[in-house]
Design a protein around this motif. Structure first.
Motif, mmCIF file in Angstrom:
data_model
loop_
_atom_site.group_PDB
_atom_site.id
_atom_site.type_symbol
_atom_site.label_atom_id
_atom_site.label_comp_id
_atom_site.label_asym_id
_atom_site.label_seq_id
_atom_site.Cartn_x
_atom_site.Cartn_y
_atom_site.Cartn_z
ATOM 1 N N TYR A 225 0.829 -1.208 0.000
ATOM 2 C CA TYR A 225 0.000 0.000 0.000
ATOM 3 C C TYR A 225 0.863 1.258 0.000
ATOM 4 C CZ TYR A 225 -3.548 3.416 1.245
ATOM 5 O OH TYR A 225 -4.365 4.515 1.255
ATOM 6 N N VAL A 226 1.902 1.266 0.812
ATOM 7 C CA VAL A 226 2.821 2.411 0.812
ATOM 8 C C VAL A 226 3.474 2.553 -0.560
ATOM 9 C CG1 VAL A 226 4.973 3.323 1.785
ATOM 10 C CG2 VAL A 226 3.204 2.407 3.297
ATOM 11 N N GLY A 227 3.867 1.436 -1.162
ATOM 12 C CA GLY A 227 4.424 1.479 -2.516
ATOM 13 C C GLY A 227 3.439 2.066 -3.506
ATOM 14 N N HIS A 228 2.188 1.680 -3.386
ATOM 15 C CA HIS A 228 1.142 2.230 -4.246
ATOM 16 C C HIS A 228 1.032 3.742 -4.072
ATOM 17 C CE1 HIS A 228 -2.754 2.842 -6.146
ATOM 18 N NE2 HIS A 228 -3.114 3.463 -5.043
ATOM 19 N N LEU A 229 1.004 4.190 -2.838
ATOM 20 C CA LEU A 229 0.893 5.628 -2.580
ATOM 21 C C LEU A 229 2.081 6.387 -3.168
ATOM 22 C CD1 LEU A 229 -0.421 5.657 1.108
ATOM 23 C CD2 LEU A 229 -1.725 6.091 -0.995
ATOM 24 N N ILE A 230 3.276 5.862 -2.985
ATOM 25 C CA ILE A 230 4.474 6.518 -3.520
ATOM 26 C C ILE A 230 4.415 6.591 -5.040
ATOM 27 C CG2 ILE A 230 6.975 6.260 -3.823
ATOM 28 C CD1 ILE A 230 6.984 5.010 -0.947
ATOM 29 N N THR B 297 6.287 1.998 -12.804
ATOM 30 C CA THR B 297 6.700 2.630 -11.555
ATOM 31 C C THR B 297 6.139 1.862 -10.363
ATOM 32 O OG1 THR B 297 6.776 4.787 -12.637
ATOM 33 C CG2 THR B 297 6.683 4.793 -10.232
ATOM 34 N N HIS B 298 4.890 1.423 -10.473
ATOM 35 C CA HIS B 298 4.274 0.636 -9.402
ATOM 36 C C HIS B 298 5.011 -0.686 -9.202
ATOM 37 C CE1 HIS B 298 0.651 2.838 -8.127
ATOM 38 N NE2 HIS B 298 0.787 3.416 -9.302
ATOM 39 N N VAL B 299 5.346 -1.347 -10.302
ATOM 40 C CA VAL B 299 6.063 -2.623 -10.212
ATOM 41 C C VAL B 299 7.409 -2.431 -9.510
ATOM 42 C CG1 VAL B 299 7.215 -4.416 -11.584
ATOM 43 C CG2 VAL B 299 4.900 -3.659 -12.203
ATOM 44 N N VAL B 300 8.144 -1.411 -9.927
ATOM 45 C CA VAL B 300 9.476 -1.173 -9.373
ATOM 46 C C VAL B 300 9.403 -0.797 -7.894
ATOM 47 C CG1 VAL B 300 11.504 0.338 -9.493
ATOM 48 C CG2 VAL B 300 10.517 -0.602 -11.594
ATOM 49 N N VAL B 301 8.544 0.148 -7.552
ATOM 50 C CA VAL B 301 8.462 0.609 -6.162
ATOM 51 C C VAL B 301 7.969 -0.519 -5.249
ATOM 52 C CG1 VAL B 301 7.319 2.225 -4.579
ATOM 53 C CG2 VAL B 301 8.201 3.036 -6.774
ATOM 54 N N CYS B 302 6.924 -1.224 -5.661
ATOM 55 C CA CYS B 302 6.418 -2.322 -4.825
ATOM 56 C C CYS B 302 7.454 -3.441 -4.723
ATOM 57 C CB CYS B 302 5.088 -2.839 -5.367
ATOM 58 S SG CYS B 302 3.715 -1.696 -5.066
ATOM 59 N N GLY B 303 8.163 -3.720 -5.808
ATOM 60 C CA GLY B 303 9.220 -4.729 -5.775
ATOM 61 C C GLY B 303 10.336 -4.338 -4.822
ATOM 62 N N LEU B 304 10.739 -3.077 -4.864
ATOM 63 C CA LEU B 304 11.786 -2.608 -3.955
ATOM 64 C C LEU B 304 11.345 -2.690 -2.492
ATOM 65 C CD1 LEU B 304 13.172 0.473 -5.920
ATOM 66 C CD2 LEU B 304 14.356 -1.697 -5.463
#
Length: 130
Positions: free
Chosen positions: A10-15, A46-53
């Protein structure tokens, strides 16, 4: 583990959806043709990368043993569902089906959009925590 994964996703989604989404992506991600799909794909990536990280960070800090292929499948699910939802027609179709035309014309679509994204994130978290 489910709650930790769900929170990080969820935080990744928000970012990815707010501070990292460009004006170009926001204005064109639901548009027609190559320009629309390029903006949409960039935003979904961007969502894939941020959530993956964030999943990798969670695994490192919290000692999770997340297998690579399921984690990859989960973040690809997040990216794919995000791209479809952001085409806006699924939200519009739902709001017509649910007879929410007044709410849709008064800003309700953004709430339905975010709810759909959160449901996709929860599916990914349930898959990873199982």
């Amino acid at each position: 583990m489910f709650a930790d994964i769900a929170f990080l996703l969820y935080v990744g989604h928000l970012i990815a959806d707010y501070p990292l989404q460009t004006d170009h992506q926001a204005n064109h991600k639901a548009g027609p043709g190559l320009k629309g799909w390029t903006a949409n794909a960039a935003h979904a990536t961007t969502h894939v990368v941020v959530c993956g990280l964030l999943l990798a960070l969670g695994a490192a800090v919290l000692g999770w043993r997340l297998p690579l292929l399921p984690a990859l499948a989960a973040v690809l699910w997040i990216g794919a569902t995000h791209a479809v939802i952001d085409q806006r027609w699924p939200v519009a179709a739902w709001m017509r089906l649910a007879r929410q035309s007044t709410w849709a014309s008064n800003g309700g679509a953004a709430h339905v959009d975010q709810t759909a994204h959160v449901v996709a994130l929860l599916v990914a978290a349930l898959f990873l925590a199982a």
